[in-house]
Scaffold this motif. Structure first.
Motif, PDB file in Angstrom:
ATOM      1  N   ASP A 172      39.199  45.199  43.831  1.00 54.46           N
ATOM      2  CA  ASP A 172      37.752  45.075  43.776  1.00 54.46           C
ATOM      3  C   ASP A 172      37.334  44.229  42.568  1.00 54.46           C
ATOM      4  O   ASP A 172      38.094  43.987  41.656  1.00 54.46           O
ATOM      5  CB  ASP A 172      37.061  46.438  43.774  1.00 54.46           C
ATOM      6  CG  ASP A 172      37.423  47.301  42.571  1.00 54.46           C
ATOM      7  OD1 ASP A 172      38.186  46.827  41.718  1.00 54.46           O
ATOM      8  OD2 ASP A 172      36.940  48.440  42.490  1.00 54.46           O
ATOM      9  N   LYS A 173      36.093  43.767  42.612  1.00 55.12           N
ATOM     10  CA  LYS A 173      35.592  42.853  41.583  1.00 55.12           C
ATOM     11  C   LYS A 173      35.638  43.473  40.190  1.00 55.12           C
ATOM     12  O   LYS A 173      35.980  42.817  39.217  1.00 55.12           O
ATOM     13  CB  LYS A 173      34.167  42.444  41.940  1.00 55.12           C
ATOM     14  CG  LYS A 173      33.612  41.339  41.084  1.00 55.12           C
ATOM     15  CD  LYS A 173      32.247  40.908  41.573  1.00 55.12           C
ATOM     16  CE  LYS A 173      31.728  39.763  40.762  1.00 55.12           C
ATOM     17  NZ  LYS A 173      30.447  39.281  41.228  1.00 55.12           N
ATOM     18  N   PHE A 174      35.296  44.749  40.087  1.00 55.75           N
ATOM     19  CA  PHE A 174      35.298  45.445  38.797  1.00 55.75           C
ATOM     20  C   PHE A 174      36.705  45.461  38.192  1.00 55.75           C
ATOM     21  O   PHE A 174      36.883  45.199  37.011  1.00 55.75           O
ATOM     22  CB  PHE A 174      34.767  46.872  38.973  1.00 55.75           C
ATOM     23  CG  PHE A 174      34.718  47.648  37.695  1.00 55.75           C
ATOM     24  CD1 PHE A 174      33.723  47.397  36.759  1.00 55.75           C
ATOM     25  CD2 PHE A 174      35.664  48.618  37.417  1.00 55.75           C
ATOM     26  CE1 PHE A 174      33.667  48.103  35.564  1.00 55.75           C
ATOM     27  CE2 PHE A 174      35.626  49.326  36.227  1.00 55.75           C
ATOM     28  CZ  PHE A 174      34.620  49.067  35.306  1.00 55.75           C
ATOM     29  N   LYS A 193      39.209  43.411  38.819  1.00 52.41           N
ATOM     30  CA  LYS A 193      39.621  42.052  38.442  1.00 52.41           C
ATOM     31  C   LYS A 193      38.987  41.641  37.120  1.00 52.41           C
ATOM     32  O   LYS A 193      39.645  41.056  36.264  1.00 52.41           O
ATOM     33  CB  LYS A 193      39.242  41.060  39.548  1.00 52.41           C
ATOM     34  CG  LYS A 193      40.103  41.181  40.782  1.00 52.41           C
ATOM     35  CD  LYS A 193      39.676  40.188  41.840  1.00 52.41           C
ATOM     36  CE  LYS A 193      40.495  40.374  43.103  1.00 52.41           C
ATOM     37  NZ  LYS A 193      40.043  39.494  44.176  1.00 52.41           N
ATOM     38  N   THR A 194      37.714  41.958  36.938  1.00 51.53           N
ATOM     39  CA  THR A 194      37.031  41.639  35.681  1.00 51.53           C
ATOM     40  C   THR A 194      37.671  42.405  34.527  1.00 51.53           C
ATOM     41  O   THR A 194      37.900  41.844  33.451  1.00 51.53           O
ATOM     42  CB  THR A 194      35.528  41.977  35.780  1.00 51.53           C
ATOM     43  OG1 THR A 194      34.976  41.279  36.883  1.00 51.53           O
ATOM     44  CG2 THR A 194      34.806  41.588  34.515  1.00 51.53           C
ATOM     45  N   GLN A 231      40.853  40.777  33.549  1.00 49.94           N
ATOM     46  CA  GLN A 231      40.615  39.542  32.794  1.00 49.94           C
ATOM     47  C   GLN A 231      40.253  39.859  31.342  1.00 49.94           C
ATOM     48  O   GLN A 231      40.735  39.197  30.425  1.00 49.94           O
ATOM     49  CB  GLN A 231      39.503  38.726  33.449  1.00 49.94           C
ATOM     50  CG  GLN A 231      39.908  38.122  34.771  1.00 49.94           C
ATOM     51  CD  GLN A 231      38.732  37.483  35.499  1.00 49.94           C
ATOM     52  OE1 GLN A 231      37.569  37.805  35.248  1.00 49.94           O
ATOM     53  NE2 GLN A 231      39.038  36.574  36.408  1.00 49.94           N
TER      54      GLN A 231
END
Length: 178
Positions: free
Chosen positions: A141-143, A145-146, A149
């Motif tokens: 999910d986007k959370f 992945k962020t 990073q």
């Protein structure tokens, strides 16, 4: 293999309250170290002074001074980031390019990593913690992945300071004694 298994404790009693307390303590501790931008330079200074005096007392001032002169940050962040991201082809390409230019620091840095430099602290984690971390890495999910990073940046930033001292000491001692 048997000794390693015995030392690592291949089993543990499950206590969800203690496991939760350990996770919370670990996250709070990371605020002081992993996510604290000031910690890297401060820790670098401590590591540098410690390494300088250890080398001076063990093999002499000549090698300690050579160690001090060989400190190189220029490529440490980039190489740590590539290594942490698993980009070994890019890392090797970068090392080869720098070696052709006459810069041997990246080659020594890579050799140190391949001989177990970064692995030392990653393998100190328990097998259960490693398994949990691997599970988190596969979530897409986007959370997540962020978060990866952000963690990747801070890991490379701290690794730059940590490894710069270690690689400099490694290169001097290898060059003069191995």
């Amino acid at each position: 293999e048997a000794i390693l298994t015995a030392v690592r404790k291949s089993y543990a009693n499950k206590n969800h309250l203690l496991d939760t307390a350990n996770i919370i303590t670990g996250k709070l501790g990371q605020l002081h170290t992993r996510y604290n931008v000031k910690f890297g330079p401060v820790n670098f200074t401590r590591d540098f002074i410690s390494a300088y005096f250890l080398i001076a007392t063990d093999v002499g001032l000549k090698d300690a001074n050579a160690f001090a002169m060989s400190m190189a940050f220029r490529h440490s962040f980039k190489m740590t980031r590539l290594y942490n991201d698993g980009k070994k082809v890019e890392l090797r390409k970068f090392v080869n390019e720098e070696t052709k230019k006459g810069n041997t620091y990246p080659k020594m840095f890579l050799e140190y990593l391949e001989q177990g430099g970064m692995v030392a602290y990653k393998q100190a984690l328990s097998s259960e913690a490693v398994f949990r971390e691997q599970q988190r890495m596969f979530r897409g999910d986007k959370f997540a992945k962020t978060g990866r990073q952000i963690n990747g940046f801070f890991d490379a930033y701290m690794g730059m300071f940590e490894l710069s001292v270690r690689v400099a000491a490694f290169s001097i001692l290898k060059k003069n004694y191995l």
